[in-house]
Design an enzyme around this catalytic site. Structure first.
Site, PDB file in Angstrom:
ATOM      1  N   CYS A 113      63.810  18.647  64.584  1.00  0.00           N
ATOM      2  CA  CYS A 113      63.535  19.715  65.254  1.00  0.00           C
ATOM      3  C   CYS A 113      64.727  20.578  65.811  1.00  0.00           C
ATOM      4  CB  CYS A 113      62.716  19.591  66.475  1.00  0.00           C
ATOM      5  SG  CYS A 113      60.998  18.937  66.158  1.00  0.00           S
ATOM      6  N   HIS A 247      63.321  25.439  71.670  1.00  0.00           N
ATOM      7  CA  HIS A 247      62.294  24.730  70.511  1.00  0.00           C
ATOM      8  C   HIS A 247      61.106  24.633  71.119  1.00  0.00           C
ATOM      9  CE1 HIS A 247      60.647  22.237  67.568  1.00  0.00           C
ATOM     10  NE2 HIS A 247      60.807  21.143  68.504  1.00  0.00           N
ATOM     11  N   ASN A 277      54.412  23.565  66.734  1.00  0.00           N
ATOM     12  CA  ASN A 277      55.880  23.160  66.850  1.00  0.00           C
ATOM     13  C   ASN A 277      56.128  23.178  65.416  1.00  0.00           C
ATOM     14  OD1 ASN A 277      58.030  21.799  66.619  1.00  0.00           O
ATOM     15  ND2 ASN A 277      57.273  19.926  68.182  1.00  0.00           N
TER      16      ASN A 277
HETATM   17  N1  COA Z   1      43.126  14.971  71.501  1.00  0.00           N
HETATM   18  C1  COA Z   1      42.465  14.474  72.687  1.00  0.00           C
HETATM   19  N2  COA Z   1      43.112  13.202  72.961  1.00  0.00           N
HETATM   20  C2  COA Z   1      44.226  12.877  72.418  1.00  0.00           C
HETATM   21  C3  COA Z   1      45.056  13.581  71.450  1.00  0.00           C
HETATM   22  C4  COA Z   1      44.314  14.718  71.102  1.00  0.00           C
HETATM   23  N3  COA Z   1      44.773  15.524  70.174  1.00  0.00           N
HETATM   24  N4  COA Z   1      46.158  13.135  71.162  1.00  0.00           N
HETATM   25  C5  COA Z   1      46.357  12.009  71.940  1.00  0.00           C
HETATM   26  N5  COA Z   1      45.171  11.759  72.835  1.00  0.00           N
HETATM   27  C6  COA Z   1      44.884  10.959  73.692  1.00  0.00           C
HETATM   28  C7  COA Z   1      45.523   9.469  73.523  1.00  0.00           C
HETATM   29  O1  COA Z   1      45.002   8.645  72.313  1.00  0.00           O
HETATM   30  C8  COA Z   1      45.751   9.090  74.949  1.00  0.00           C
HETATM   31  O2  COA Z   1      44.343   8.297  74.960  1.00  0.00           O
HETATM   32  P1  COA Z   1      44.198   6.789  75.816  1.00  0.00           P
HETATM   33  O3  COA Z   1      44.614   7.023  77.086  1.00  0.00           O
HETATM   34  O4  COA Z   1      42.770   6.541  75.649  1.00  0.00           O
HETATM   35  O5  COA Z   1      45.208   5.879  74.909  1.00  0.00           O
HETATM   36  C9  COA Z   1      45.572  10.004  75.789  1.00  0.00           C
HETATM   37  O6  COA Z   1      45.275  11.288  74.897  1.00  0.00           O
HETATM   38  C10 COA Z   1      46.903  10.194  76.392  1.00  0.00           C
HETATM   39  O7  COA Z   1      47.905  10.077  75.650  1.00  0.00           O
HETATM   40  P2  COA Z   1      49.494  10.827  75.672  1.00  0.00           P
HETATM   41  O8  COA Z   1      50.241  10.512  74.580  1.00  0.00           O
HETATM   42  O9  COA Z   1      49.729  10.128  77.143  1.00  0.00           O
HETATM   43  O10 COA Z   1      49.173  12.245  76.112  1.00  0.00           O
HETATM   44  P3  COA Z   1      50.505  13.073  76.690  1.00  0.00           P
HETATM   45  O11 COA Z   1      50.020  13.778  78.086  1.00  0.00           O
HETATM   46  O12 COA Z   1      51.817  12.489  76.954  1.00  0.00           O
HETATM   47  O13 COA Z   1      50.301  14.294  75.751  1.00  0.00           O
HETATM   48  C11 COA Z   1      51.605  14.942  73.929  1.00  0.00           C
HETATM   49  C12 COA Z   1      50.621  14.145  74.423  1.00  0.00           C
HETATM   50  C13 COA Z   1      51.791  14.751  72.505  1.00  0.00           C
HETATM   51  C14 COA Z   1      50.997  16.462  73.970  1.00  0.00           C
HETATM   52  C15 COA Z   1      52.707  15.000  74.671  1.00  0.00           C
HETATM   53  O14 COA Z   1      53.240  13.622  75.115  1.00  0.00           O
HETATM   54  C16 COA Z   1      53.980  15.789  74.133  1.00  0.00           C
HETATM   55  O15 COA Z   1      54.026  16.887  73.950  1.00  0.00           O
HETATM   56  N6  COA Z   1      55.188  15.062  73.887  1.00  0.00           N
HETATM   57  C17 COA Z   1      56.390  15.509  73.437  1.00  0.00           C
HETATM   58  C18 COA Z   1      56.172  15.662  72.304  1.00  0.00           C
HETATM   59  C19 COA Z   1      57.278  16.305  71.293  1.00  0.00           C
HETATM   60  O16 COA Z   1      57.811  17.253  71.832  1.00  0.00           O
HETATM   61  N7  COA Z   1      57.392  16.038  70.017  1.00  0.00           N
HETATM   62  C20 COA Z   1      58.362  16.853  69.197  1.00  0.00           C
HETATM   63  C21 COA Z   1      59.782  16.722  69.819  1.00  0.00           C
HETATM   64  S1  COA Z   1      60.486  17.859  68.725  1.00  0.00           S
END
Ligand code: COA
Length: 320
Positions: A113, A247, A277
């Site tokens: 990214c 970003h 993203n």
């Molecule tokens: N819909 C519903 N539930 C979802 C889901 C979706 N699309 N994706 C994940 N979940 C669930 C997970 O399975 C987890 O369930 P569990 O508790 O039963 O295991 C729960 O939601 C929480 O997951 P978690 O990963 O802790 O959520 P989060 O609050 O961290 O949000 C992101 C997930 C990906 C949105 C967040 O972590 C994020 O944006 N991270 C940064 C990603 C990023 O910047 N990436 C690119 C860098 S370039």
């Protein structure tokens, strides 16, 4: 010694839009969950006949037109991408041919990214050192080609698109500084497997894997540090920055960087809601949008930053 000045911007988004609602019928997810956790409502997805280079071509032509530069004058093309048309030749080479440019240097930068920020940093050094006079710097991604649409952790986050700038040698101030960092110890938190090496059976594909929560924590800490580093390097105060062009990974990450800069959200260029993203394309897509709608004006100071798989992160402070 010359400065490197952004003289034109351009971008391209594919026509097809996939909304959060569209995912509800194929995944255990909801519009509410996706929007609340990420700030994303929809993303653009390329058609079968399109490619990373075809999106880059349109973005590049828009930037060339804005700069009043002909493709034949371009002596350097750098494409930041992690979803290239082919393993080789580079998407930049393929793009060079599509643009009708010949003979100059053309190569890809693979910095996930942060690909556009890295590409801008490299092009800036080329121009300052006299190695190029007119460069095309591009971020372009066909993320949909490396997503597993049964994995709700990744596929709802990413979209496709391309953004470009023309960077020219100039006596005026332009790119003030760029900062690039990486830390490979985190490689397992966000990656795309290599189907050449990892192939277990015929038909295996390259897919993205992301441990979002761990990525989130490191991203917030790291981006906050790079804001300080960039301002210190230029002897500038937070109040000297007119626009933050981040970003577009997660609205909560973006808000925390804006807070660090004491910057109101009206001064942050946001595209995440409608584009998701788009990896290396997100910063130049946002820049082009803000230039074309008249928000970012000539002479203003813009801080761009990005963070991605590696981890790799970087920033650029630019006088427009
Ligand atoms: N819909 C519903 N539930 C979802 C889901 C979706 N699309 N994706 C994940 N979940 C669930 C997970 O399975 C987890 O369930 P569990 O508790 O039963 O295991 C729960 O939601 C929480 O997951 P978690 O990963 O802790 O959520 P989060 O609050 O961290 O949000 C992101 C997930 C990906 C949105 C967040 O972590 C994020 O944006 N991270 C940064 C990603 C990023 O910047 N990436 C690119 C860098 S370039």
């Amino acid at each position: 010694m010359f400065n490197a000045k952004i003289t034109g911007t351009g971008s391209y988004l594919p026509k097809k839009i996939v909304t959060n609602k569209d995912f509800e019928s194929i995944l255990d997810t909801s519009d509410e969950w996706i929007y609340a956790r990420t700030g994303i409502k929809q993303r653009h997805v390329i058609a079968d006949h399109e490619s990373t280079s075809s999106m880059a071509e349109i973005a590049a032509n828009n930037a060339l037109q804005a700069a009043g530069v002909d493709a034949s004058e371009i002596d350097l093309i750098i494409v930041g991408t992690s979803s290239p048309d082919r393993v080789f030749p580079s998407t930049a080479c393929i793009l060079q041919h599509k643009l009708g440019a010949k003979g100059g240097a053309a190569f890809d930068v693979q910095a996930a990214c942060s690909g556009f920020i890295y590409a801008l940093g490299i092009a800036n050094q080329f121009i300052k050192a006299g190695g190029a006079k007119k460069a095309l710097v591009i971020g372009a991604e066909a993320n949909s080609r490396i997503l597993d649409y049964s994995d709700r952790n990744t596929c709802v986050i990413f979209g496709d698109g391309a953004g470009a700038v023309v960077l020219e040698a100039s006596e005026e101030l332009g790119v003030l500084s760029t900062h690039m960092h990486s830390d490979g110890q985190y490689q397992d938190l966000l990656y795309v497997n290599n189907p050449i090496k990892d192939q277990k059976q015929e038909g295996d594909q390259a897919f993205m894997t992301m441990h979002g929560n761990d990525v989130y924590k490191v991203a917030v800490k790291t981006l906050s540090r790079i804001v300080d580093e960039t301002l210190e390097a230029n002897n500038m105060l937070k109040s000297d920055v007119d626009w933050l062009i981040p970003h577009q990974a997660n609205i909560r990450i973006i808000s925390s960087v804006a807070k660090k800069l004491s910057m109101p959200m009206e001064k942050v260029v946001l595209t995440i809601e409608n584009q998701g993203n788009t990896s290396a394309a997100s910063v130049p897509l946002a820049l082009d949008q803000a230039v074309r709608d008249g928000r970012v004006k000539k002479g203003e100071i813009v801080l761009m930053e990005a963070f991605g798989g590696g981890f790799v992160w970087g920033s650029a402070l630019v006088k427009m």
